[in-house]
Enzyme design. Structure first.
Site, PDB file in Angstrom:
ATOM      1  N   GLY A 177       0.808  -1.230   0.000  1.00  0.00           N
ATOM      2  CA  GLY A 177       0.000   0.000   0.000  1.00  0.00           C
ATOM      3  C   GLY A 177       0.830   1.264   0.000  1.00  0.00           C
ATOM      4  O   GLY A 177       0.495   2.233   0.667  1.00  0.00           O
TER       5      GLY A 177
ATOM      6  N   SER B 247       0.980  -3.434   5.350  1.00  0.00           N
ATOM      7  CA  SER B 247       1.379  -3.571   6.743  1.00  0.00           C
ATOM      8  C   SER B 247       1.894  -2.238   7.268  1.00  0.00           C
ATOM      9  O   SER B 247       2.914  -1.734   6.789  1.00  0.00           O
ATOM     10  CB  SER B 247       2.476  -4.635   6.847  1.00  0.00           C
ATOM     11  OG  SER B 247       3.179  -4.471   8.042  1.00  0.00           O
TER      12      SER B 247
ATOM     13  N   ILE C 239       5.476  -2.453   8.568  1.00  0.00           N
ATOM     14  CA  ILE C 239       6.579  -2.406   7.586  1.00  0.00           C
ATOM     15  C   ILE C 239       6.711  -0.996   7.012  1.00  0.00           C
ATOM     16  O   ILE C 239       7.802  -0.479   6.848  1.00  0.00           O
ATOM     17  CB  ILE C 239       6.345  -3.445   6.458  1.00  0.00           C
ATOM     18  CG1 ILE C 239       6.414  -4.860   7.052  1.00  0.00           C
ATOM     19  CG2 ILE C 239       7.364  -3.293   5.338  1.00  0.00           C
ATOM     20  CD1 ILE C 239       6.084  -5.961   6.084  1.00  0.00           C
TER      21      ILE C 239
ATOM     22  N   GLU D  92       8.647  12.143  -4.587  1.00  0.00           N
ATOM     23  CA  GLU D  92       7.793  13.315  -4.432  1.00  0.00           C
ATOM     24  C   GLU D  92       7.781  14.221  -5.648  1.00  0.00           C
ATOM     25  O   GLU D  92       7.059  15.200  -5.675  1.00  0.00           O
ATOM     26  CB  GLU D  92       8.258  14.097  -3.201  1.00  0.00           C
ATOM     27  CG  GLU D  92       8.424  13.166  -2.005  1.00  0.00           C
ATOM     28  CD  GLU D  92       8.306  13.831  -0.662  1.00  0.00           C
ATOM     29  OE1 GLU D  92       9.040  14.796  -0.450  1.00  0.00           O
ATOM     30  OE2 GLU D  92       7.478  13.377   0.162  1.00  0.00           O
TER      31      GLU D  92
ATOM     32  N   LYS E 245       5.471  21.998 -10.636  1.00  0.00           N
ATOM     33  CA  LYS E 245       6.834  21.727 -11.117  1.00  0.00           C
ATOM     34  C   LYS E 245       6.888  21.985 -12.621  1.00  0.00           C
ATOM     35  O   LYS E 245       6.093  21.416 -13.375  1.00  0.00           O
ATOM     36  CB  LYS E 245       7.188  20.260 -10.799  1.00  0.00           C
ATOM     37  CG  LYS E 245       8.509  19.829 -11.391  1.00  0.00           C
ATOM     38  CD  LYS E 245       8.853  18.380 -11.060  1.00  0.00           C
ATOM     39  CE  LYS E 245      10.047  17.921 -11.875  1.00  0.00           C
ATOM     40  NZ  LYS E 245      10.313  16.494 -11.766  1.00  0.00           N
TER      41      LYS E 245
ATOM     42  N   LEU F 153       8.446  -0.183  -7.044  1.00  0.00           N
ATOM     43  CA  LEU F 153       9.807  -0.643  -6.749  1.00  0.00           C
ATOM     44  C   LEU F 153       9.948  -2.153  -6.933  1.00  0.00           C
ATOM     45  O   LEU F 153      11.049  -2.646  -7.173  1.00  0.00           O
ATOM     46  CB  LEU F 153      10.184  -0.239  -5.321  1.00  0.00           C
ATOM     47  CG  LEU F 153      10.125   1.283  -5.057  1.00  0.00           C
ATOM     48  CD1 LEU F 153      10.342   1.585  -3.580  1.00  0.00           C
ATOM     49  CD2 LEU F 153      11.141   2.029  -5.908  1.00  0.00           C
TER      50      LEU F 153
ATOM     51  N   GLU G 157      15.273  11.868 -13.173  1.00  0.00           N
ATOM     52  CA  GLU G 157      14.292  12.509 -14.059  1.00  0.00           C
ATOM     53  C   GLU G 157      12.864  12.196 -13.579  1.00  0.00           C
ATOM     54  O   GLU G 157      11.909  12.284 -14.351  1.00  0.00           O
ATOM     55  CB  GLU G 157      14.494  12.062 -15.506  1.00  0.00           C
ATOM     56  CG  GLU G 157      15.728  12.705 -16.172  1.00  0.00           C
ATOM     57  CD  GLU G 157      15.515  14.156 -16.606  1.00  0.00           C
ATOM     58  OE1 GLU G 157      14.387  14.666 -16.483  1.00  0.00           O
ATOM     59  OE2 GLU G 157      16.503  14.774 -17.065  1.00  0.00           O
TER      60      GLU G 157
ATOM     61  N   ILE H 160       7.166   7.112 -10.583  1.00  0.00           N
ATOM     62  CA  ILE H 160       5.703   7.186 -10.430  1.00  0.00           C
ATOM     63  C   ILE H 160       5.060   7.138 -11.820  1.00  0.00           C
ATOM     64  O   ILE H 160       4.014   6.510 -12.025  1.00  0.00           O
ATOM     65  CB  ILE H 160       5.299   8.453  -9.635  1.00  0.00           C
ATOM     66  CG1 ILE H 160       5.821   8.332  -8.196  1.00  0.00           C
ATOM     67  CG2 ILE H 160       3.787   8.661  -9.647  1.00  0.00           C
ATOM     68  CD1 ILE H 160       5.683   9.591  -7.362  1.00  0.00           C
TER      69      ILE H 160
HETATM   70  P1  FAD Z   1       6.860   1.102  -1.034  1.00  0.00           P
HETATM   71  O1  FAD Z   1       6.600   2.535  -0.775  1.00  0.00           O
HETATM   72  O2  FAD Z   1       8.085   0.494  -0.427  1.00  0.00           O
HETATM   73  O3  FAD Z   1       5.585   0.301  -0.539  1.00  0.00           O
HETATM   74  C1  FAD Z   1       5.622  -1.086  -0.294  1.00  0.00           C
HETATM   75  C2  FAD Z   1       4.327  -1.489   0.376  1.00  0.00           C
HETATM   76  O4  FAD Z   1       4.335  -2.897   0.529  1.00  0.00           O
HETATM   77  C3  FAD Z   1       4.125  -0.887   1.774  1.00  0.00           C
HETATM   78  O5  FAD Z   1       2.774  -0.565   1.953  1.00  0.00           O
HETATM   79  C4  FAD Z   1       4.508  -2.034   2.681  1.00  0.00           C
HETATM   80  O6  FAD Z   1       3.869  -1.967   3.935  1.00  0.00           O
HETATM   81  C5  FAD Z   1       3.991  -3.211   1.863  1.00  0.00           C
HETATM   82  N1  FAD Z   1       4.618  -4.480   2.224  1.00  0.00           N
HETATM   83  C6  FAD Z   1       5.895  -4.871   2.032  1.00  0.00           C
HETATM   84  N2  FAD Z   1       6.091  -6.095   2.515  1.00  0.00           N
HETATM   85  C7  FAD Z   1       4.903  -6.507   3.025  1.00  0.00           C
HETATM   86  C8  FAD Z   1       4.461  -7.682   3.683  1.00  0.00           C
HETATM   87  N3  FAD Z   1       5.269  -8.695   3.937  1.00  0.00           N
HETATM   88  N4  FAD Z   1       3.170  -7.741   4.077  1.00  0.00           N
HETATM   89  C9  FAD Z   1       2.311  -6.711   3.845  1.00  0.00           C
HETATM   90  N5  FAD Z   1       2.673  -5.574   3.223  1.00  0.00           N
HETATM   91  C10 FAD Z   1       3.965  -5.472   2.824  1.00  0.00           C
HETATM   92  N6  FAD Z   1       9.756   8.357  -7.893  1.00  0.00           N
HETATM   93  C11 FAD Z   1       9.326   9.436  -8.554  1.00  0.00           C
HETATM   94  O7  FAD Z   1       8.488   9.318  -9.452  1.00  0.00           O
HETATM   95  N7  FAD Z   1       9.807  10.683  -8.246  1.00  0.00           N
HETATM   96  C12 FAD Z   1      10.769  10.864  -7.317  1.00  0.00           C
HETATM   97  O8  FAD Z   1      11.151  11.996  -7.053  1.00  0.00           O
HETATM   98  C13 FAD Z   1      11.295   9.731  -6.670  1.00  0.00           C
HETATM   99  N8  FAD Z   1      12.279   9.837  -5.743  1.00  0.00           N
HETATM  100  C14 FAD Z   1      12.796   8.705  -5.184  1.00  0.00           C
HETATM  101  C15 FAD Z   1      13.916   8.802  -4.336  1.00  0.00           C
HETATM  102  C16 FAD Z   1      14.478   7.642  -3.816  1.00  0.00           C
HETATM  103  C17 FAD Z   1      15.686   7.736  -2.961  1.00  0.00           C
HETATM  104  C18 FAD Z   1      13.887   6.384  -4.064  1.00  0.00           C
HETATM  105  C19 FAD Z   1      14.453   5.136  -3.452  1.00  0.00           C
HETATM  106  C20 FAD Z   1      12.778   6.300  -4.863  1.00  0.00           C
HETATM  107  C21 FAD Z   1      12.244   7.438  -5.453  1.00  0.00           C
HETATM  108  N9  FAD Z   1      11.160   7.360  -6.320  1.00  0.00           N
HETATM  109  C22 FAD Z   1      10.725   8.470  -6.972  1.00  0.00           C
HETATM  110  C23 FAD Z   1      10.474   6.099  -6.515  1.00  0.00           C
HETATM  111  C24 FAD Z   1       9.196   6.099  -5.657  1.00  0.00           C
HETATM  112  O9  FAD Z   1       9.550   6.299  -4.315  1.00  0.00           O
HETATM  113  C25 FAD Z   1       8.463   4.785  -5.809  1.00  0.00           C
HETATM  114  O10 FAD Z   1       8.255   4.513  -7.169  1.00  0.00           O
HETATM  115  C26 FAD Z   1       7.101   4.866  -5.173  1.00  0.00           C
HETATM  116  O11 FAD Z   1       7.191   5.343  -3.864  1.00  0.00           O
HETATM  117  C27 FAD Z   1       6.445   3.513  -5.154  1.00  0.00           C
HETATM  118  O12 FAD Z   1       6.939   2.720  -4.121  1.00  0.00           O
HETATM  119  P2  FAD Z   1       6.201   1.353  -3.874  1.00  0.00           P
HETATM  120  O13 FAD Z   1       4.784   1.630  -3.571  1.00  0.00           O
HETATM  121  O14 FAD Z   1       6.526   0.457  -4.993  1.00  0.00           O
HETATM  122  O15 FAD Z   1       6.968   0.756  -2.601  1.00  0.00           O
END
Ligand code: FAD
Length: 495
Positions: free
Chosen positions: A14, A40, A43, A50, A79, A328, A337, A341
């Site tokens: 989430g 979770s 986690i 952002e 932006k 991710l 760049e 997202i």
């Molecule tokens: P996460 O935010 O890690 O979410 C994972 C989810 O899975 C969480 O809800 C967690 O609780 C859940 N989860 C994990 N394991 C379990 C489990 N066992 N049981 C239940 N739930 C679980 N993108 C941009 O477009 N612009 C930016 O400026 C940018 N800056 C960034 C800077 C950095 C340093 C990094 C690392 C990334 C950046 N990104 C950026 C990428 C962006 O942060 C991600 O694409 C976006 O936040 C999506 O993350 P996510 O939802 O895939 O993962």
């Protein structure tokens, strides 16, 4: 291939990816499928991400999201591009803006005319002919039907997930709180059958979307899809992030400031600033990176610095069996760049176009993966361009960048531009010709030639053409308020 209709979709995770996916599926496919999401709180999420690029507005339109409500809820700002500082060489800067520079003609883009004018003695920068770039430089912003502007947002990542959660839950998405302990698979074909939570709840579904972050709990740990490592092309593997207090002026652009072993970002929101340093741990320790970041902040810190480790690359298949990886979990390209997202959004849309209502077919999977691969490779090339094409060699890190491998596709694009001034987009390119030109010029490439059509204008015609564009930009800029003034009347955060 398992032939079954898809009625129940389970989103695992989430963060931004999970809630964007749940919101889109619920809004656009709600009549035919049921969507559940498990996350979770223990986690948590990665907590960064952002800065965005303009197509996010299309995603919001598709979902019927009110821009002002979204901006208030996420403390968002506008932006207009990214300011790249010290990238070509120390003390240099340029802006990669979202605007269109100058005017195009049938034979080619505006930069051919600019190159010809330059040869004839014109001293203007390429960016002097871009409205959005000039608005960014002057700290101005405004939206008006008579004065269109191309923009994206800076937003608070955690608030964005919370905003989309409310949106999705209102559309009937069922949320489970808990930790996924086990991923159960069908014995016959290895497809995912259910997710087992730590409290014993079993969540069954027909299709699973892995949004569990870097670990890829479903796509990798359960399905062993494999990862293509791109760290030989993009050596940074770490980031440290910290939030600081808001500043009186709000820049309508992201700052990306190159350092000796990486680069620093500054993302201004309405009430605070997001900061971070992306670096290569071979040349800079976590401790020194944190100190470097803390020494280069423009306001007081609000949070403790957080270190994030990553491996640049892509999951070998974004779609494998009855599992799609987004965010991710699908791979990672550093945020130079602001493309992550965006990739979540294009992944969702591509998946909905291929949605297996009546059953999963291998051709649909292959098509999804083919399109994703070319999109990722073209973004990768665009990011590598910033590291490869530079005069910097003042540290081991920059010397490494000079000698590291260049993707063939990028080497061709750079050579073509240098020799002829021409740029052509590849299949998966999300950046426009204008973006490639802005960055290639900004990084220090000056083409040897340009399109002959530009020299067909006589001196007077050319001067009139160029002056006309600049005058129009100056008139449009006069109508704009400051970025802060516009935000205060358009979408102020309730205090
Ligand atoms: P996460 O935010 O890690 O979410 C994972 C989810 O899975 C969480 O809800 C967690 O609780 C859940 N989860 C994990 N394991 C379990 C489990 N066992 N049981 C239940 N739930 C679980 N993108 C941009 O477009 N612009 C930016 O400026 C940018 N800056 C960034 C800077 C950095 C340093 C990094 C690392 C990334 C950046 N990104 C950026 C990428 C962006 O942060 C991600 O694409 C976006 O936040 C999506 O993350 P996510 O939802 O895939 O993962």
């Amino acid at each position: 291939m398992r032939q079954q209709s898809i009625k129940q979709v389970i989103v695992a995770g989430g963060g931004t990816a999970g809630w964007m996916t749940a919101a889109a599926l619920a809004k656009l496919l709600n009549k035919d499928i049921k969507v559940s999401l498990v996350e979770s709180d223990d986690i948590g999420t990665v907590g960064v991400g952002e800065a965005t690029i303009p197509p996010i507005r299309t995603f919001h339109k598709l979902l019927g999201i009110d821009e002002k409500l979204f901006m208030k809820a996420t403390q968002a700002t506008f932006k207009l591009g990214i300011s790249f500082e010290n990238w070509h060489k120390p003390q240099s800067d340029y802006i990669h803006s979202f605007g269109m520079t100058g005017k195009e003609c049938w034979a080619g883009e505006f930069h051919h005319f600019w190159l010809h004018a330059k040869k004839m003695g014109n001293k203007d920068d390429f960016g002097d002919y871009c409205y959005e770039l000039q608005a960014a430089k002057q700290g101005k912003f405004g939206i008006s039907p008579h004065n269109p502007i191309n923009y994206a947002f800076h937003m608070d990542a955690s608030r964005y997930a919370a905003f989309l959660r409310e949106f999705a839950e209102n559309l009937g998405v069922k949320r489970f709180e808990g930790k996924i302990e086990r991923v159960n698979k069908h014995a016959d074909n290895g497809f995912i059958k259910s997710l087992l939570l730590d409290d014993g709840t079993e969540i069954t579904g027909d299709f699973f979307i892995d949004c569990t972050g870097f670990k890829g709990l479903l796509i990798e740990q359960a399905l062993h899809t494999g990862y293509e490592d791109w760290s030989h092309l993009l050596p940074c593997d770490s980031a440290v992030a910290v939030q600081t207090k808001g500043t009186p002026e709000i820049a309508p652009y992201t700052r990306s400031i190159a350092h000796q072993s990486g680069w620093q970002w500054q993302i201004p929101l309405q009430n605070r600033v997001g900061n971070g340093l992306v670096y290569c741990s071979r040349y800079l320790s976590d401790h020194d990176a944190t100190q470097l970041l803390l020494n280069n902040l423009s306001s007081e810190t609000l949070t403790e610095p957080k270190i994030i480790k990553f491996k640049t690359g892509r999951r070998r298949k974004g779609w494998n069996k009855n599992c799609l990886a987004l965010g991710l979990a699908s791979g990672f390209l550093e945020p130079l760049e602001s493309t992550s997202i965006h990739l979540i959004m294009t992944g969702i849309i591509r998946f909905m176009r291929l949605f297996p209502f009546t059953g999963i077919t291998q051709h649909a999977i292959d098509e999804y993966n083919k399109q994703l691969q070319s999109e990722l490779e073209s973004i990768r090339d665009f990011i590598v361009l910033h590291y490869k094409v530079t005069d910097r060699d003042d540290s081991e890190f920059w010397q490494h960048c000079k000698t590291m491998e260049t993707p063939k596709s990028l080497a061709h694009k750079v050579a073509l531009f240098k020799e002829t001034g021409r740029v052509f987009l590849d299949d998966g390119d999300i950046f426009r010709v204008d973006s490639w030109v802005q960055v290639m010029l900004g990084q220090g490439i000056m083409p040897d030639q340009y399109h002959h059509v530009a020299s067909l204008m006589n001196d007077q015609e050319l001067s009139r053409f160029m002056q006309g564009i600049k005058q129009q930009i100056a008139q449009r800029l006069q109508q704009l308020p400051t970025h802060r003034a516009f935000i205060e009347q358009y979408c102020p955060v309730d205090t």
